[in-house]
Design a protein around this motif. Structure first.
Motif, short mmCIF file in Angstrom:
data_model
loop_
_atom_site.label_atom_id
_atom_site.label_comp_id
_atom_site.label_asym_id
_atom_site.label_seq_id
_atom_site.Cartn_x
_atom_site.Cartn_y
_atom_site.Cartn_z
N SER A 135 37.48 41.89 44.61
CA SER A 135 38.52 42.63 43.89
C SER A 135 39.40 41.61 43.16
O SER A 135 39.70 40.53 43.69
CB SER A 135 39.37 43.44 44.87
N LEU A 136 39.82 41.95 41.95
CA LEU A 136 40.59 41.02 41.14
C LEU A 136 41.88 41.67 40.67
O LEU A 136 41.91 42.86 40.35
CB LEU A 136 39.78 40.57 39.93
N ASN A 137 42.94 40.87 40.61
CA ASN A 137 44.19 41.31 40.01
C ASN A 137 44.25 40.79 38.59
O ASN A 137 44.09 39.59 38.33
CB ASN A 137 45.39 40.80 40.81
N PHE A 138 44.50 41.70 37.64
CA PHE A 138 44.50 41.36 36.22
C PHE A 138 45.93 41.37 35.69
O PHE A 138 46.69 42.30 35.97
CB PHE A 138 43.63 42.35 35.44
N ARG A 139 46.28 40.38 34.89
CA ARG A 139 47.61 40.30 34.29
C ARG A 139 47.58 39.41 33.05
O ARG A 139 46.71 38.54 32.91
CB ARG A 139 48.63 39.77 35.30
N ILE A 140 48.51 39.67 32.15
CA ILE A 140 48.69 38.85 30.94
C ILE A 140 50.13 38.35 30.95
O ILE A 140 51.07 39.15 31.00
CB ILE A 140 48.40 39.65 29.66
N GLN A 141 50.29 37.07 30.92
CA GLN A 141 51.61 36.45 31.04
C GLN A 141 52.62 37.05 30.06
O GLN A 141 52.37 37.12 28.85
CB GLN A 141 51.48 34.95 30.80
#
Length: 599
Positions: free
Chosen positions: A240-246
């Motif tokens: 499972s991955l956590n996705f984010r854009i700074q």
């Protein structure tokens, strides 16, 4: 003149007959044609050369960009050294499981052969992906995106984005998929992956200690002030991955074919096999580039630090490279409910149309009486007959040599048994080919109970289902009081947290054999899957499409298979060509024929 009219009548009759043959492929809708040459290439996504599966020498493969109700024709040439099937994750294959691309419905395409998939994206919109479904091949690549656009007459519940960007994120091993397969066959645990890829590329060197020099990373180029749609797919092995854009908000608008209630997230957990799409507005000052991050969840982060995917968001007016620490992910080490509550916050937008003009909320699933209840208990791997296996309800699925639908079509007995239990077995676990005998036009409640120690995700071919509830603990009938019977998200892949349950509702309106499986590749490979058989007992009404004329044969029906000429005998058109072979083509053929007769 009478003879000419007779000839004209004969031509019209022949064309009408031909149109009827095409009619089962929905001749009134456009066709999109694609050629896939599936082969190995050498690549170094994590800095070490390895064998990667590519489509037309691309990794990831090309995007299939189509529109609701289009007919899709994909001619697949298997240039690998082992059998191949491609499955179309989330495409419902209405009444045509023959095109599903899994072992229960298709014989594999032998090396050097080709086979043509033909299916309609009937009454669907949204973001999906395809991948090779056999023997851990997805761990070597072979995946790509499917974009199903709204028809022009159906409004989209947000303004037209300035661009459309697909991102494939997933954990990755440096070992070839064949080596990984051998380790699982030998009863070994694969351990921690070597990294996380974004669009087939390794991480940006944000840390000189953790990331070696010379790795090729992904860069997304954008213009300031514009809004882009990001379609993000977790195509990985088991993480499972956590996705984010700074410094950017993620406005969630769609998951796996359903428009969502629009909410901003700073980070979102995306589990294996899941797809989400966000609107992201470029509203920062571009003092430097920005990090795009996919980091592992529910692991010992001090050990997994190097297993992080990092790409770059580059404004056209950026003043420098990204530097410094990555943006923080969720700080929920002591709060196991954070991710679960986030999942429950994703809900269906009831007021907008999607594939059809009527609102998504028109189907009042919460008012339908459940006709069948299926419990699925997930346990940690066990040893059965000396082999390490995974189970559902104490059964570990072993695919027969003959696909299930072929066995039915030719009345071959003993290939499978319609005896999959509705509740977990009390006895010792066993290996077999047990199938769920479901009732056509029934309404099923499925409860996944995860007694394993890892997050597992489950996908159902042929359907989209309503994720009505999830919580930690053991499911009981009292848990139904927690169900969301109003605006639960409808999707085709759901997570089940360790020590927790997830409940779904599904309307059983699609005839055929349909695969219900773990999307985590190791769990799936070791036996955690089952098929559901739906047969329409009515003579008239919705029935499954007939077996394709070019169906491949194997197992008990191998004797029916004719040899192909080298590289296949099917003909196909150029990649990604689009042709409306419906009423326009029919009219053109008719006019040309009549002109020729009366000239």
């Amino acid at each position: 003149m009478a003879a000419r009219w007779s000839d004209a009548a004969a031509v019209v009759a022949a064309l009408v007959w031909a149109a009827a043959l095409v009619g089962r492929c929905s001749a009134e809708d456009p066709y999109a044609y694609f050629d896939f040459d599936v082969s190995y290439i050498t690549a170094s996504p994590l800095g070490v050369e390895q064998q990667v599966i590519a489509i037309n020498k691309q990794f990831p493969g090309p995007i299939l960009n189509v529109t609701t109700n289009w007919n899709v024709v994909v001619n697949v040439l298997n240039s690998l050294d082992e059998p191949l099937l491609i499955t179309w994750d989330g495409i419902q294959q209405r009444m045509s499981c023959w095109q599903d691309g899994v072992l229960g419905t298709n014989c594999p395409i032998p090396p050097g052969w080709n086979w043509t998939y033909q299916f309609q994206v009937k009454d669907q919109i949204g973001s999906f992906f395809y991948f090779p479904s056999l023997g851990l091949q997805r761990a070597a690549g072979g995946y790509g995106g499917i974009v199903v656009n709204n028809r022009p007459i159906i409004p989209v519940p947000f303004g037209k984005p300035d661009g459309d960007i697909s991102l494939f994120i997933g954990d990755w091993y440096k070992k070839n998929h064949t080596a990984l397969r051998k380790e699982l066959d030998d009863g070994k645990d694969l351990g921690m992956p070597d990294g996380v890829l974004m669009n087939g590329k390794g991480p940006y060197r944000y840390n000189t200690t953790l990331v070696p020099a010379g790795i090729n990373y992904e860069t997304i180029n954008v213009e300031p002030g514009k809004t882009y749609r990001f379609r993000v797919h977790n195509v990985g092995f088991s993480t499972s991955l956590n996705f984010r854009i700074q410094n950017h908000n993620l406005l969630l608008v769609e998951t796996e074919g359903t428009y969502t209630v629009q909410q901003n997230y700073t980070t979102l957990d995306i589990h294996v096999g899941q797809s989400c799409s966000f609107l992201v507005t470029m509203d920062q000052n571009a003092s430097s580039d920005y990090y795009i991050v996919a980091s592992p969840r529910f692991v010992n982060e001090s050990l997994w630090t190097r297993v992080t995917g990092v790409a770059i968001l580059h404004y056209s007016n950026s003043k420098g490279k990204a530097s410094g620490p990555l943006p923080d992910g969720p700080n929920d080490v002591y709060d196991k409910n954070w991710s679960l509550n986030q999942a429950l916050s994703i809900r269906t937008n009831l007021t907008t149309g999607a594939a059809r003009p009527n609102p998504q909320g028109s189907f009042k699933y919460g008012l339908i009486n459940v006709t069948e209840v299926q419990m699925l208990r997930i346990e940690p791997p066990v040893v059965i007959d000396g082999k390490r296996r995974t189970t559902l309800n104490g059964l570990s699925y072993s695919p027969p040599d003959t696909p299930l639908n072929l066995a039915d079509a030719y009345d071959k007995k003993g290939i499978y048994k319609l005896d999959f239990p509705a509740r977990p077995l009390d006895g010792p676990p066993r290996i077999g080919a047990s199938v769920i005998n479901a009732s056509y036009k029934g309404f099923m409640e499925i409860i996944f109970q995860n007694n394993d120690t890892k997050v597992q995700t489950y996908h159902m071919d042929g359907y989209s289902f309503f994720v009505v509830g999830m919580a930690y603990g053991e499911w009981t009938e009292d848990c139904r009081g927690q169900y969301n019977k109003w605006d639960a998200i409808s999707r085709c892949t759901t997570q089940v947290f360790p020590g927790a349950w997830t409940a779904i509702f599904v309307s059983l309106d699609n005839v055929g054999f349909w695969n219900l499986r773990a999307e985590n590749l190791d769990t799936w490979y070791l036996g955690q899957e089952v098929y559901m058989r739906l047969d329409n007992p009515e003579i008239s009404g919705d029935t499954e499409s007939p077996k394709p004329d070019d169906a491949l044969y194997c197992g008990a029906l191998q004797y029916l298979q004719k040899n192909q000429t080298p590289h296949g005998s099917n003909t196909s058109t150029s990649s990604s060509s689009i042709l409306n072979v419906g009423s326009k083509l029919f009219t053109l053929m008719l006019l040309l024929a009549l002109i020729a007769i009366f000239a």
